[in-house]
Design a protein around this motif. Structure first.
Motif, PDB file in Angstrom:
ATOM      1  N   LEU A   1       0.834  -1.203   0.000  1.00 36.93           N
ATOM      2  CA  LEU A   1       0.000   0.000   0.000  1.00 36.93           C
ATOM      3  C   LEU A   1       0.872   1.259   0.000  1.00 36.93           C
ATOM      4  O   LEU A   1       0.565   2.240  -0.685  1.00 36.93           O
ATOM      5  N   ALA A   2       1.948   1.219   0.756  1.00 35.13           N
ATOM      6  CA  ALA A   2       2.854   2.367   0.799  1.00 35.13           C
ATOM      7  C   ALA A   2       3.442   2.659  -0.575  1.00 35.13           C
ATOM      8  O   ALA A   2       3.625   3.819  -0.960  1.00 35.13           O
ATOM      9  N   ALA A   3       3.726   1.614  -1.332  1.00 33.47           N
ATOM     10  CA  ALA A   3       4.310   1.810  -2.662  1.00 33.47           C
ATOM     11  C   ALA A   3       3.357   2.579  -3.572  1.00 33.47           C
ATOM     12  O   ALA A   3       3.793   3.365  -4.420  1.00 33.47           O
ATOM     13  N   VAL A   4       2.059   2.388  -3.386  1.00 31.61           N
ATOM     14  CA  VAL A   4       1.070   3.069  -4.223  1.00 31.61           C
ATOM     15  C   VAL A   4       0.841   4.508  -3.757  1.00 31.61           C
ATOM     16  O   VAL A   4       0.807   5.443  -4.560  1.00 31.61           O
ATOM     17  N   TYR A   5       0.690   4.688  -2.439  1.00 34.20           N
ATOM     18  CA  TYR A   5       0.193   5.962  -1.934  1.00 34.20           C
ATOM     19  C   TYR A   5       1.263   6.899  -1.378  1.00 34.20           C
ATOM     20  O   TYR A   5       1.072   8.117  -1.385  1.00 34.20           O
ATOM     21  N   GLU A   6       2.377   6.369  -0.884  1.00 33.36           N
ATOM     22  CA  GLU A   6       3.353   7.252  -0.241  1.00 33.36           C
ATOM     23  C   GLU A   6       3.911   8.326  -1.171  1.00 33.36           C
ATOM     24  O   GLU A   6       4.061   9.482  -0.749  1.00 33.36           O
ATOM     25  N   PRO A   7       4.223   8.020  -2.433  1.00 36.84           N
ATOM     26  CA  PRO A   7       4.735   9.104  -3.298  1.00 36.84           C
ATOM     27  C   PRO A   7       3.771  10.283  -3.426  1.00 36.84           C
ATOM     28  O   PRO A   7       4.209  11.426  -3.591  1.00 36.84           O
ATOM     29  N   LEU A   8       2.479  10.020  -3.333  1.00 33.33           N
ATOM     30  CA  LEU A   8       1.497  11.096  -3.437  1.00 33.33           C
ATOM     31  C   LEU A   8       1.250  11.763  -2.084  1.00 33.33           C
ATOM     32  O   LEU A   8       0.948  12.957  -2.027  1.00 33.33           O
ATOM     33  N   LEU A   9       1.384  11.025  -0.996  1.00 33.88           N
ATOM     34  CA  LEU A   9       1.258  11.619   0.331  1.00 33.88           C
ATOM     35  C   LEU A   9       2.431  12.535   0.663  1.00 33.88           C
ATOM     36  O   LEU A   9       2.310  13.439   1.484  1.00 33.88           O
ATOM     37  N   THR A  10       3.569  12.292   0.033  1.00 33.37           N
ATOM     38  CA  THR A  10       4.747  13.127   0.271  1.00 33.37           C
ATOM     39  C   THR A  10       4.884  14.256  -0.750  1.00 33.37           C
ATOM     40  O   THR A  10       5.869  14.983  -0.749  1.00 33.37           O
ATOM     41  N   SER A  11       3.885  14.415  -1.585  1.00 31.31           N
ATOM     42  CA  SER A  11       3.900  15.478  -2.598  1.00 31.31           C
ATOM     43  C   SER A  11       3.750  16.849  -1.948  1.00 31.31           C
ATOM     44  O   SER A  11       3.144  16.998  -0.884  1.00 31.31           O
ATOM     45  N   ARG A  12       4.266  17.876  -2.620  1.00 34.69           N
ATOM     46  CA  ARG A  12       4.075  19.263  -2.207  1.00 34.69           C
ATOM     47  C   ARG A  12       2.964  19.939  -3.012  1.00 34.69           C
ATOM     48  O   ARG A  12       2.865  21.173  -3.018  1.00 34.69           O
ATOM     49  N   THR A  13       2.138  19.150  -3.663  1.00 34.50           N
ATOM     50  CA  THR A  13       1.051  19.696  -4.475  1.00 34.50           C
ATOM     51  C   THR A  13      -0.287  19.467  -3.783  1.00 34.50           C
ATOM     52  O   THR A  13      -0.635  18.324  -3.453  1.00 34.50           O
ATOM     53  N   TYR A  14      -1.023  20.524  -3.579  1.00 34.79           N
ATOM     54  CA  TYR A  14      -2.361  20.430  -3.016  1.00 34.79           C
ATOM     55  C   TYR A  14      -3.347  20.250  -4.166  1.00 34.79           C
ATOM     56  O   TYR A  14      -3.471  21.118  -5.034  1.00 34.79           O
ATOM     57  N   ASP A  15      -4.023  19.122  -4.172  1.00 32.85           N
ATOM     58  CA  ASP A  15      -4.901  18.756  -5.280  1.00 32.85           C
ATOM     59  C   ASP A  15      -6.257  18.354  -4.715  1.00 32.85           C
ATOM     60  O   ASP A  15      -6.547  17.171  -4.540  1.00 32.85           O
ATOM     61  N   PRO A  16      -7.123  19.332  -4.390  1.00 29.97           N
ATOM     62  CA  PRO A  16      -8.394  19.009  -3.733  1.00 29.97           C
ATOM     63  C   PRO A  16      -9.390  18.361  -4.685  1.00 29.97           C
ATOM     64  O   PRO A  16      -9.246  18.418  -5.906  1.00 29.97           O
ATOM     65  N   GLY A  17     -10.422  17.747  -4.096  1.00 34.49           N
ATOM     66  CA  GLY A  17     -11.480  17.125  -4.880  1.00 34.49           C
ATOM     67  C   GLY A  17     -11.415  15.619  -4.818  1.00 34.49           C
ATOM     68  O   GLY A  17     -10.332  15.025  -4.768  1.00 34.49           O
TER      69      GLY A  17
END
Length: 552
Positions: free
Chosen positions: A159-175
């Motif tokens: 699960l970390a392999a899928v989601y961690e790169p996006l959780l550590t992003s500096r981009t706020y992408d609401p919705g």
């Protein structure tokens, strides 16, 4: 013909001329604070200071202050259904809230530190979190949870392999969209239920394994903040015991997961942030960590959010102090500026002392967290005990310190436009979130009983200041007696936590703060000459030396 006298002209009214009022506290660098800057450098993130000052100037500007006001004035609104009757369970926020989120996520205050290999990355993130906390605390709830979810999610590498790169992003992408297709993700947690509160083992939400290897949840959570986040860690009762699950708002096929938001809470403060009651009904989830080990899994997340509670409370104390000092520098009373009045100087110096002690401890915890995630076992042991101590005490001190700072402004501080009422409403939150005072005091006792290495690490930290101040040495000797196992330990748990916090703060200030600060702290917090209110520092205290440490 009337013989009445013509009305006499009058001089223009001058009753509305504004005098003896301070200008707005805006257009300054919030990070220009000697205590903060020294702590960041000391804990290994001197490389971050230039960026921290840039963030401080943004936070101190009029535009950001306007975002903070609007995000709290125009509160989130729940939309359970669209115009056609479809269930959507969405929350609408004022644009100012999104501006704040974009600022904080872009500054790396969410999960970015976990992807930064530089020593001190978590200290840098903590410093930024403190700077933005002085502006607005509510939007930092989802930011904090996103930061804290990463170590827990790593217990399931797939699960970390899928989601961690996006959780550590500096981009706020609401919705609400398929998580894997977004540029950045936010995460939350769902632990509390109405019948159990902090007793999460009393949870009644159930989990059943599905044929495809996923799980299905059914139940109701009592407090789940930031329901528009993309992912949530949720505790539920599986056949093997209480377990931790990952619940996305949108499933990989693009369909909405069942996450029925029953209502938003009407809260004392933290109004820019939406806190909700979601209901799960055949809700799709994936197991995180081992079945039956849910508390052990999610405690990794709780440790980091408790750290943020300390950071936020230390920042709240400093924000109140900054407003009080600014007011006192411009306001004249009885023929002199308030800041030159002896009794007000005592109050401000005492608040500055409290703020420095809280900030120094908070950054020491951040440094320990940074080194612990890099494999330092001693720092991990220290963090285990010191986080409970810091969470208990610094969060307890925020409400009384902010109340005193508000009083420094008099009636001006009671006016909503001053921003002080919002700061005051926020003050109790960190003492409740992630375990109340009792929960953390009892957690300290558990650490003492089960993890002797934690006490050894704490003793080593205090011992590094041995011999530097006799009052600190005496307080530490007394505390060691309190730490011994005893039948009435639970009854005395708060006293133990308070004394442990004061001794730890005293040791840190003796080692790192100017002599005036360390001496005043030991005299007023550790020795017998201690008043119960702020502004009761003894005549021997170097008020001028303390007032050189002010943040504005």
């Amino acid at each position: 013909m009337s013989t009445a006298a013509a009305p006499q002209s009058r001089p223009a009214a001058t009753t509305h001329e504004v005098v003896n009022q301070p200008p707005p506290l805006a257009g300054h660098d919030v990070a220009d604070d000697p205590v903060l800057l020294e702590g960041v450098a000391r804990e290994g993130a001197a490389w971050h200071l230039e960026e921290l000052h840039r963030l401080g100037r943004t936070v101190g500007g009029e535009e950001a202050q306007r975002w903070a006001d609007q995000a709290n004035r125009y509160e989130p609104e729940l939309r359970t259904h669209d115009r056609y009757g479809h269930r959507i369970d969405e929350v609408d926020f004022h644009p100012a809230y999104h501006q704040l989120m974009d600022l904080s996520v872009g500054a790396g205050l969410a999960g970015a530190a976990w992807a930064d290999g530089r020593p001190g990355a978590h200290v840098a993130r903590a410093a930024g979190f403190m700077v933005v906390s002085t502006l607005e605390a509510g939007h930092l709830c989802p930011v904090s949870m996103t930061y804290a979810v990463v170590p827990a999610l790593r217990r399931s590498p797939e699960l970390a392999a899928v989601y961690e790169p996006l959780l550590t992003s500096r981009t706020y992408d609401p919705g609400l969209r398929v998580p894997a297709g977004k540029r950045g993700l936010l995460a939350g947690m769902g632990m509390t239920e109405k019948q159990g509160g902090s007793d999460v083992r009393a949870n009644t939400t159930t989990a059943e394994r599905a044929a495809d290897g996923s799980w299905r949840l059914r139940g109701h959570k009592w407090f789940t903040s930031a329901p528009m986040n993309d992912l949530f860690l949720v505790l539920a009762q599986a056949p093997g015991g209480l377990s931790c699950f990952l619940v996305p708002r949108v499933l990989p096929d693009g369909s909405r997961n069942t996450f029925r938001v029953q209502r938003l809470k009407e809260k004392l403060g933290n109004r820019s942030n939406a806190s909700s009651e979601p209901e799960f009904d055949d809700t799709v989830a994936w197991l995180v960590g081992d079945e039956g080990r849910g508390v052990r899994t999610i405690i990794d997340m709780v440790t980091m959010t408790r750290l943020d509670c300390v950071l936020g409370s230390a920042s709240g104390i400093r924000a109140g102090l900054a407003q009080a000092v600014h007011h006192a520098r411009y306001r004249s009373v009885f023929g002199a500026k308030l800041i030159d009045q002896p009794l007000m100087r005592n109050v401000l110096a005492d608040l500055a002392l409290e703020s420095e002690a809280a900030t120094t401890l908070a950054l020491r915890l951040a440094g320990a967290a940074d080194r612990a995630v890099r494999g330092d076992a001693g720092e991990r042991a220290f963090l285990r005990l010191a986080t409970a101590v810091g969470k208990y005490w610094v969060c307890k001190r925020q409400p009384v310190a902010v109340a005193e700072a508000l009083e420094c402004l008099g009636g001006n501080g009671y006016d909503e436009a001053s921003g002080m009422p919002r700061l005051y409403r926020e003050a109790p939150l960190n003492g409740i979130w992630e375990g109340s005072g009792n929960v953390n005091a009892l957690d300290l006792l558990r650490a003492l009983a089960r993890e002797p290495e934690a006490l050894e690490a704490f003793a080593a930290e205090v011992g590094a200041a041995a011999g530097a101040d006799r009052r600190l040495d005496a307080a530490w000797a007394e505390l060691r007696g309190e730490l011994r196992p005893a039948e009435d330990a639970e009854l005395r748990a708060r006293r133990i936590a308070e004394r442990a916090a004061l001794v730890l703060q005293g040791a840190l200030l003796v080692r790192y703060a100017p002599g005036a600060v360390a001496d005043a702290f030991c005299a007023s917090r550790l020795a017998g000459d201690r008043g119960l209110a702020f502004g009761t520092l003894p005549p021997s205290a170097d008020l001028a030396g303390l007032l050189t440490r002010l943040p504005v």
